[in-house]
Design a protein around this motif. Structure first.
Motif, PDB file in Angstrom:
ATOM      1  N   GLY A 103       0.882  -1.032   0.095  1.00  0.00           N
ATOM      2  CA  GLY A 103      -0.119  -0.210  -0.066  1.00  0.00           C
ATOM      3  C   GLY A 103       1.053   1.530  -0.197  1.00  0.00           C
ATOM      4  N   ILE A 104      -0.030   2.438  -0.324  1.00  0.00           N
ATOM      5  CA  ILE A 104       1.058   3.946  -0.478  1.00  0.00           C
ATOM      6  C   ILE A 104       0.061   4.269   0.300  1.00  0.00           C
ATOM      7  N   LEU A 105       0.181   5.509   0.664  1.00  0.00           N
ATOM      8  CA  LEU A 105      -0.718   6.849   0.949  1.00  0.00           C
ATOM      9  C   LEU A 105      -0.074   7.874   0.644  1.00  0.00           C
ATOM     10  N   ARG A 106      -1.338   8.744   0.077  1.00  0.00           N
ATOM     11  CA  ARG A 106      -0.940   9.884  -0.500  1.00  0.00           C
ATOM     12  C   ARG A 106      -1.950  11.144   0.081  1.00  0.00           C
ATOM     13  N   ASP A 107      -1.984  11.301   1.095  1.00  0.00           N
ATOM     14  CA  ASP A 107      -2.859  12.532   2.037  1.00  0.00           C
ATOM     15  C   ASP A 107      -3.528  13.510   1.413  1.00  0.00           C
ATOM     16  N   LYS A 108      -4.620  14.189   1.674  1.00  0.00           N
ATOM     17  CA  LYS A 108      -5.082  15.674   1.610  1.00  0.00           C
ATOM     18  C   LYS A 108      -6.185  15.415   1.643  1.00  0.00           C
ATOM     19  N   THR A 109      -6.738  16.516   1.852  1.00  0.00           N
ATOM     20  CA  THR A 109      -8.310  16.741   2.048  1.00  0.00           C
ATOM     21  C   THR A 109      -8.468  16.134   0.627  1.00  0.00           C
ATOM     22  N   PHE A 110      -9.828  16.081   0.613  1.00  0.00           N
ATOM     23  CA  PHE A 110     -10.207  15.567  -0.929  1.00  0.00           C
ATOM     24  C   PHE A 110     -10.550  17.378  -1.858  1.00  0.00           C
ATOM     25  N   ALA A 111     -11.092  18.028  -0.813  1.00  0.00           N
ATOM     26  CA  ALA A 111     -10.706  19.874  -1.713  1.00  0.00           C
ATOM     27  C   ALA A 111      -9.611  19.969  -2.428  1.00  0.00           C
ATOM     28  N   LYS A 112      -8.166  19.479  -1.654  1.00  0.00           N
ATOM     29  CA  LYS A 112      -6.960  19.896  -2.521  1.00  0.00           C
ATOM     30  C   LYS A 112      -6.347  18.222  -3.514  1.00  0.00           C
ATOM     31  N   MET A 113      -6.982  17.263  -2.993  1.00  0.00           N
ATOM     32  CA  MET A 113      -6.641  16.222  -3.264  1.00  0.00           C
ATOM     33  C   MET A 113      -6.779  15.532  -5.452  1.00  0.00           C
ATOM     34  N   ASP A 114      -5.392  16.003  -6.245  1.00  0.00           N
ATOM     35  CA  ASP A 114      -5.516  15.855  -7.029  1.00  0.00           C
ATOM     36  C   ASP A 114      -6.173  14.150  -7.534  1.00  0.00           C
ATOM     37  N   MET A 115      -7.343  14.227  -8.477  1.00  0.00           N
ATOM     38  CA  MET A 115      -7.786  11.881  -8.567  1.00  0.00           C
ATOM     39  C   MET A 115      -6.487  11.909  -9.219  1.00  0.00           C
ATOM     40  N   ALA A 116      -5.656  12.087  -9.969  1.00  0.00           N
ATOM     41  CA  ALA A 116      -4.319  11.438 -10.609  1.00  0.00           C
ATOM     42  C   ALA A 116      -4.314  10.813  -9.232  1.00  0.00           C
ATOM     43  N   ASP A 117      -4.446  10.943  -7.767  1.00  0.00           N
ATOM     44  CA  ASP A 117      -3.524  10.741  -6.586  1.00  0.00           C
ATOM     45  C   ASP A 117      -4.405  10.152  -5.719  1.00  0.00           C
ATOM     46  N   PHE A 118      -5.443   9.845  -6.062  1.00  0.00           N
ATOM     47  CA  PHE A 118      -6.430   9.438  -5.454  1.00  0.00           C
ATOM     48  C   PHE A 118      -6.720   7.721  -6.174  1.00  0.00           C
ATOM     49  N   ARG A 119      -6.262   7.999  -7.561  1.00  0.00           N
ATOM     50  CA  ARG A 119      -6.517   6.811  -8.558  1.00  0.00           C
ATOM     51  C   ARG A 119      -5.285   5.899  -8.181  1.00  0.00           C
ATOM     52  N   LYS A 120      -4.476   6.359  -8.219  1.00  0.00           N
ATOM     53  CA  LYS A 120      -3.345   5.748  -7.400  1.00  0.00           C
ATOM     54  C   LYS A 120      -3.355   4.789  -6.148  1.00  0.00           C
ATOM     55  N   VAL A 121      -3.932   5.864  -5.499  1.00  0.00           N
ATOM     56  CA  VAL A 121      -4.283   4.428  -3.824  1.00  0.00           C
ATOM     57  C   VAL A 121      -4.336   3.715  -4.157  1.00  0.00           C
ATOM     58  N   VAL A 122      -5.591   3.469  -5.228  1.00  0.00           N
ATOM     59  CA  VAL A 122      -6.799   3.019  -5.309  1.00  0.00           C
ATOM     60  C   VAL A 122      -6.177   1.724  -5.575  1.00  0.00           C
ATOM     61  N   ASP A 123      -5.384   1.954  -7.201  1.00  0.00           N
ATOM     62  CA  ASP A 123      -5.472   1.453  -8.108  1.00  0.00           C
ATOM     63  C   ASP A 123      -3.874   0.108  -6.982  1.00  0.00           C
ATOM     64  N   VAL A 124      -3.296   0.656  -6.556  1.00  0.00           N
ATOM     65  CA  VAL A 124      -2.202   0.069  -5.689  1.00  0.00           C
ATOM     66  C   VAL A 124      -2.959  -1.244  -4.513  1.00  0.00           C
ATOM     67  N   HIS A 125      -4.143  -0.334  -4.115  1.00  0.00           N
ATOM     68  CA  HIS A 125      -4.497  -0.935  -2.977  1.00  0.00           C
ATOM     69  C   HIS A 125      -5.601  -1.807  -3.315  1.00  0.00           C
ATOM     70  N   LEU A 126      -6.695  -1.186  -4.124  1.00  0.00           N
ATOM     71  CA  LEU A 126      -7.794  -2.214  -4.539  1.00  0.00           C
ATOM     72  C   LEU A 126      -7.192  -2.964  -6.114  1.00  0.00           C
ATOM     73  N   ILE A 127      -6.556  -2.310  -7.078  1.00  0.00           N
ATOM     74  CA  ILE A 127      -6.331  -2.928  -8.584  1.00  0.00           C
ATOM     75  C   ILE A 127      -4.948  -4.446  -8.097  1.00  0.00           C
TER      76      ILE A 127
END
Length: 308
Positions: A103-127
């Motif tokens: 797993g990895i972490l790329r923490d930020k509030t949702f308002a400030k989060m880049d969707m690429a960082d959202f997708r990367k965390v989901v890719d590592v953990h879920l995919i």
């Protein structure tokens, strides 16, 4: 009490170069398992790569007289995962246990989060977890034996500020477990989820020193070893930390049934306390159980009888 052993078993542990994964890999090896130590060697945010951590754990296992193989694939890369599983089969001829821990972490509030960082965390953990389980699934089906553990988190089960990507990915482990539990049952494939709280590099900035000492990864691994053992349960979410263990379950209240004319948002609002009343709540074992419950409730409210 019978000792839990893994002699003759082959395990793949992802993210096994440090922290929890390392502890799990060593714990399995100490009890006889041959272990594929998977670690891309990235930073906490997924940047960089190095084989040193995985090779160091392999050396530890070999020093204790065990057998291990290092593999540095990114679990989000399906081809890399297939290569890892192929190598395990070539060396040992089977795969019995999968511990999805990477797993990895790329923490930020949702308002400030880049969707690429959202997708990367989901890719590592879920995919990533799905990739490893999927590559091993036909092997386990043919063997009529498999033990798979997904790693969730309190951030996914209960929420944590600034971790929308990580929380979403970790919550998804429960859904994946529930379905694979049903699909794997006939082939003796048992699927569980570990929800650990440990002092690792993922949490090093969040814990006071005294708590970190109590929350060592080694206090969690005994629970993991049970979840992948011969007599393991299935469809279990095991919370673990500091030697404490507990089960997390999703319950549904009995609820109410509204007849046609009263089935309005206003009635739902007026009766919400009754809908939420916990007395008589139950754990549902699959999605169809809910469908059946609602249909039977509706039939009963109308004086109908369903042969179900």
């Amino acid at each position: 009490m019978v000792d839990i052993r893994f002699d003759g078993r082959v395990a793949i542990v992802t993210g096994a170069g440090t922290g929890l994964g390392r502890s799990h890999a060593l714990g399995l090896a100490k009890r006889g398992a041959k272990v594929v130590v998977n670690d891309l060697g990235v930073g906490r945010d997924g940047s960089g790569s190095s084989s040193e951590a995985a090779q160091a754990v392999v050396a530890e296992i070999e020093a204790m007289g065990g057998e291990a193989l290092a593999h540095g694939c990114d679990v989000a890369d399906e081809d890399g995962v297939i290569d890892m599983v192929t190598q395990a089969i070539a060396v040992w001829g089977r795969v019995d246990i999968v511990v999805n821990n990477a797993g990895i972490l790329r923490d930020k509030t949702f308002a400030k989060m880049d969707m690429a960082d959202f997708r990367k965390v989901v890719d590592v953990h879920l995919i990533g977890s799905a990739n490893v389980a999927h590559a091993c699934w036909p092997i386990m089906r043919e063997q009529k034996y498999g033990r798979i553990v997904f790693t969730s988190s309190a951030s996914g089960l209960y929420g944590n500020f600034g971790q929308s990507n990580y929380g979403a990915a970790k919550a998804s482990m429960m859904g994946l477990m529930n379905v694979l539990h049903l699909e794997g049952a006939r082939d003796n494939i048992r699927v569980n989820t570990l929800a650990p709280t440990a002092a690792t590099r993922m949490t090093e900035e969040l814990l006071p020193a005294e708590a970190a000492e109590l929350l060592a990864p080694e206090t969690i691994t005994p629970g993991l070893l049970y979840l992948v053992s011969e007599d393991a349960p299935s469809r279990t979410i095991l919370g673990a930390g500091a030697g404490s263990f507990a089960l997390t379950k999703v319950y549904e209240t009995p609820g109410i049934t509204l007849m046609d004319d009263e089935n309005t948002p206003e009635t739902v609002a007026a009766k919400f306390a009754e809908i939420a009343a916990a007395e008589g709540q139950e754990e549902l074992t699959d999605a169809f159980s809910q469908t059946k419950k609602y249909a039977l409730n509706a039939a009963k409210a109308r004086g109908l009888k369903l042969d179900w």
